[in-house]
Design a protein around this motif. Structure first.
Motif, PDB file in Angstrom:
ATOM      1  N   THR A 278       0.937  -1.311  -0.080  1.00 41.57           N
ATOM      2  CA  THR A 278       0.123  -0.066  -0.034  1.00 41.57           C
ATOM      3  C   THR A 278       0.778   1.313   0.116  1.00 41.57           C
ATOM      4  O   THR A 278       1.911   1.103   0.630  1.00 41.57           O
ATOM      5  N   GLN A 279       0.504   2.350  -0.752  1.00 39.56           N
ATOM      6  CA  GLN A 279       1.240   3.533  -0.783  1.00 39.56           C
ATOM      7  C   GLN A 279       0.393   4.663  -0.261  1.00 39.56           C
ATOM      8  O   GLN A 279      -0.779   4.920  -0.713  1.00 39.56           O
ATOM      9  N   LEU A 280       1.016   5.638   0.443  1.00 40.04           N
ATOM     10  CA  LEU A 280       0.230   6.775   0.931  1.00 40.04           C
ATOM     11  C   LEU A 280       1.026   8.077   0.076  1.00 40.04           C
ATOM     12  O   LEU A 280       2.367   7.947   0.060  1.00 40.04           O
ATOM     13  N   PHE A 281       0.073   9.026  -0.128  1.00 38.34           N
ATOM     14  CA  PHE A 281       0.771  10.127  -1.185  1.00 38.34           C
ATOM     15  C   PHE A 281       0.158  11.403  -0.381  1.00 38.34           C
ATOM     16  O   PHE A 281      -0.914  11.386   0.075  1.00 38.34           O
ATOM     17  N   CYS A 282       1.182  12.555  -0.428  1.00 41.97           N
ATOM     18  CA  CYS A 282       0.708  13.858  -0.064  1.00 41.97           C
ATOM     19  C   CYS A 282       1.700  14.823  -0.813  1.00 41.97           C
ATOM     20  O   CYS A 282       2.793  14.508  -1.327  1.00 41.97           O
ATOM     21  N   CYS A 283       1.131  16.243  -1.026  1.00 43.13           N
ATOM     22  CA  CYS A 283       2.093  17.258  -1.526  1.00 43.13           C
ATOM     23  C   CYS A 283       2.174  18.220  -0.586  1.00 43.13           C
ATOM     24  O   CYS A 283       1.613  18.626   0.300  1.00 43.13           O
ATOM     25  N   VAL A 284       3.746  18.704  -0.570  1.00 43.59           N
ATOM     26  CA  VAL A 284       4.109  19.726   0.590  1.00 43.59           C
ATOM     27  C   VAL A 284       4.656  21.037  -0.377  1.00 43.59           C
ATOM     28  O   VAL A 284       5.513  20.506  -1.401  1.00 43.59           O
ATOM     29  N   ARG A 285       4.573  22.230   0.082  1.00 44.30           N
ATOM     30  CA  ARG A 285       5.462  23.348  -0.522  1.00 44.30           C
ATOM     31  C   ARG A 285       6.059  23.818   0.387  1.00 44.30           C
ATOM     32  O   ARG A 285       5.425  24.269   1.391  1.00 44.30           O
ATOM     33  N   ALA A 286       7.308  24.202   0.277  1.00 44.60           N
ATOM     34  CA  ALA A 286       8.076  24.750   1.520  1.00 44.60           C
ATOM     35  C   ALA A 286       9.530  25.374   0.600  1.00 44.60           C
ATOM     36  O   ALA A 286       9.936  24.809  -0.079  1.00 44.60           O
ATOM     37  N   SER A 287      10.052  26.384   1.375  1.00 50.09           N
ATOM     38  CA  SER A 287      11.394  26.813   0.980  1.00 50.09           C
ATOM     39  C   SER A 287      11.838  27.381   2.458  1.00 50.09           C
ATOM     40  O   SER A 287      11.482  28.281   2.964  1.00 50.09           O
ATOM     41  N   PRO A 288      13.207  26.962   2.490  1.00 47.65           N
ATOM     42  CA  PRO A 288      14.090  25.914   1.595  1.00 47.65           C
ATOM     43  C   PRO A 288      13.330  24.575   1.886  1.00 47.65           C
ATOM     44  O   PRO A 288      12.125  24.364   2.571  1.00 47.65           O
ATOM     45  N   LYS A 289      14.264  23.676   1.075  1.00 46.44           N
ATOM     46  CA  LYS A 289      13.414  22.384   1.093  1.00 46.44           C
ATOM     47  C   LYS A 289      13.251  21.720   2.468  1.00 46.44           C
ATOM     48  O   LYS A 289      14.135  21.817   3.466  1.00 46.44           O
ATOM     49  N   PRO A 290      11.931  21.290   2.881  1.00 48.98           N
ATOM     50  CA  PRO A 290      11.838  20.610   4.194  1.00 48.98           C
ATOM     51  C   PRO A 290      12.207  19.340   4.319  1.00 48.98           C
ATOM     52  O   PRO A 290      12.721  18.601   3.642  1.00 48.98           O
ATOM     53  N   LYS A 291      12.484  18.763   5.763  1.00 50.85           N
ATOM     54  CA  LYS A 291      12.797  17.583   6.052  1.00 50.85           C
ATOM     55  C   LYS A 291      11.564  16.741   6.296  1.00 50.85           C
ATOM     56  O   LYS A 291      10.449  17.368   6.873  1.00 50.85           O
ATOM     57  N   ILE A 292      11.371  15.721   5.577  1.00 48.41           N
ATOM     58  CA  ILE A 292      10.060  15.059   6.035  1.00 48.41           C
ATOM     59  C   ILE A 292      10.282  13.644   6.903  1.00 48.41           C
ATOM     60  O   ILE A 292      11.248  13.058   6.895  1.00 48.41           O
ATOM     61  N   ILE A 293       9.170  13.771   7.786  1.00 46.59           N
ATOM     62  CA  ILE A 293       9.223  12.602   8.829  1.00 46.59           C
ATOM     63  C   ILE A 293       7.938  12.063   8.802  1.00 46.59           C
ATOM     64  O   ILE A 293       6.816  12.852   8.957  1.00 46.59           O
TER      65      ILE A 293
END
Length: 354
Positions: A278-293
């Protein structure tokens, strides 16, 4: 037989017919009496068909040939009995050393093996029968390539353009000029490239020259036969200098494009079956590039081999490999950068297969 009328005797626009006298057209013709002791008069056969020339359509305009080409003209005519066909050029007899003529019953052939410019002129075919005559006129023009232009010179150079001037060639090749072809060559490659064709004037401006190069130019004359065999080259080179340009930078306020993370596409709740990835998806916008946890039930699952997390161009995905009954729960995606943080949640239910 009645005498030929003017409408019946008229030919094509380039032809004419002379009318015969009634005595010539009505019956046999007799030679004049020389005296009482002369022999009996010689009777001529009656004219059954008036002379007429059928000039081909292609020959009603100027017939143009190149130097060295063969001229072979076949002109049909009519007349009975066989008429007499006579060729002339500009009102004079033909030069038999250059022009051959063959007359048949119904046509006449004019042949020149290798045409020269001196063979140009107005040729006239006259078909005579008794007192009747039909004529046709053919204009023949023999041309060749023109001579080269004279005294080409470089007049001016400014920016990335150069101005040239020259004088027309002395020999036009017996035909009107169609224009001039201008070519350029830089001193680095030495290759010639055409920059202008069919130029009507004896001057031109060559634009878009490369800065830092030096150019030579040459000009060909062109007529219906083609380009002149030779072309004069400019004695001076056109040096395209680099302009002294001073760049001034004005101060401006640096705009801050940084922003805190913001999810533009949240996670969606889903239900999966035991043993199916199974895969989960989402989209994020940020500057500078964020860290994903990624979190499960508020527990960090980074480094767990059961999960594979990917982030590309702001699209975050989490793959749950072969989920079991205990892999269901609340999954959280958190994005963190110096400007702030944001998170989204979803619920994943795992059920047994039917």
């Amino acid at each position: 037989m009645e005498a030929a009328t003017a409408p019946e005797a008229a030919l094509r626009p380039t032809m004419k017919v002379k009318e015969a006298s009634p005595a010539d057209a009505d019956g046999p013709q007799a030679s004049p009496q020389r005296g009482t002791g002369s022999p009996l008069p010689q009777l001529l056969p009656p004219i059954e068909e008036h002379p007429k020339i059928w000039l081909p359509r292609a020959l009603r305009q100027t017939y143009i040939r190149k130097v060295g080409d063969t001229v072979n003209l076949l002109i049909p005519f009519q007349g009975k009995p066989k008429p007499q066909a006579i060729w002339t050029r500009d009102g004079c007899a033909l030069d038999t050393s250059r022009v051959s003529v063959r007359n048949g019953e119904r046509d006449s052939i004019l042949f020149i093996r290798e045409a020269q410019r001196a063979d140009s002129g107005r040729y006239q075919l006259s078909v005579q029968l008794g007192g009747l005559e039909a004529t046709a006129t053919i204009d023949i023009l023999v041309i060749e390539r023109p001579g080269p232009p004279q005294s080409i010179k470089l007049v001016d150079v400014w920016g990335s353009s150069a101005t040239l001037e020259w004088t027309p060639p002395q020999d036009m090749g017996n035909a009107a000029l169609l224009g001039y072809t201008v070519q350029k060559a830089d001193t680095k490659s030495g290759l010639w490239f055409t920059v202008l064709e069919r130029c009507r004037r004896a001057s031109c401006t060559v634009p878009n020259l490369i800065v830092g190069n030096s150019y030579a130019f040459r000009v060909f004359a062109e007529n219906q036969c083609g380009l002149s065999e030779n072309a004069p080259v400019t004695a001076d080179l056109a040096h395209i200098q680099k302009a002294a340009t001073v760049y001034r930078t004005e101060g401006f306020a640096q705009r801050d494009f940084s922003e805190a993370p913001k999810f533009t596409q949240p996670l969606a709740d889903c239900t999966t079956v035991i043993g199916y990835d199974t895969q989960l998806f989402c989209c994020v916008r940020a500057s500078p590039k964020p860290k994903i946890i990624w979190l499960k039930n508020k527990m960090d699952i980074q480094g767990n081999p059961k999960y594979r997390a990917l982030t590309h161009l702001g699209i975050c995905s989490l793959e749950i490999r072969k989920p079991g009954p205990f892999d269901g729960g609340i999954y959280t995606c958190k994005a963190v950068n110096p400007r702030g943080e944001a998170s989204v949640d979803c619920r994943v239910d795992v059920k047994a297969p039917n």
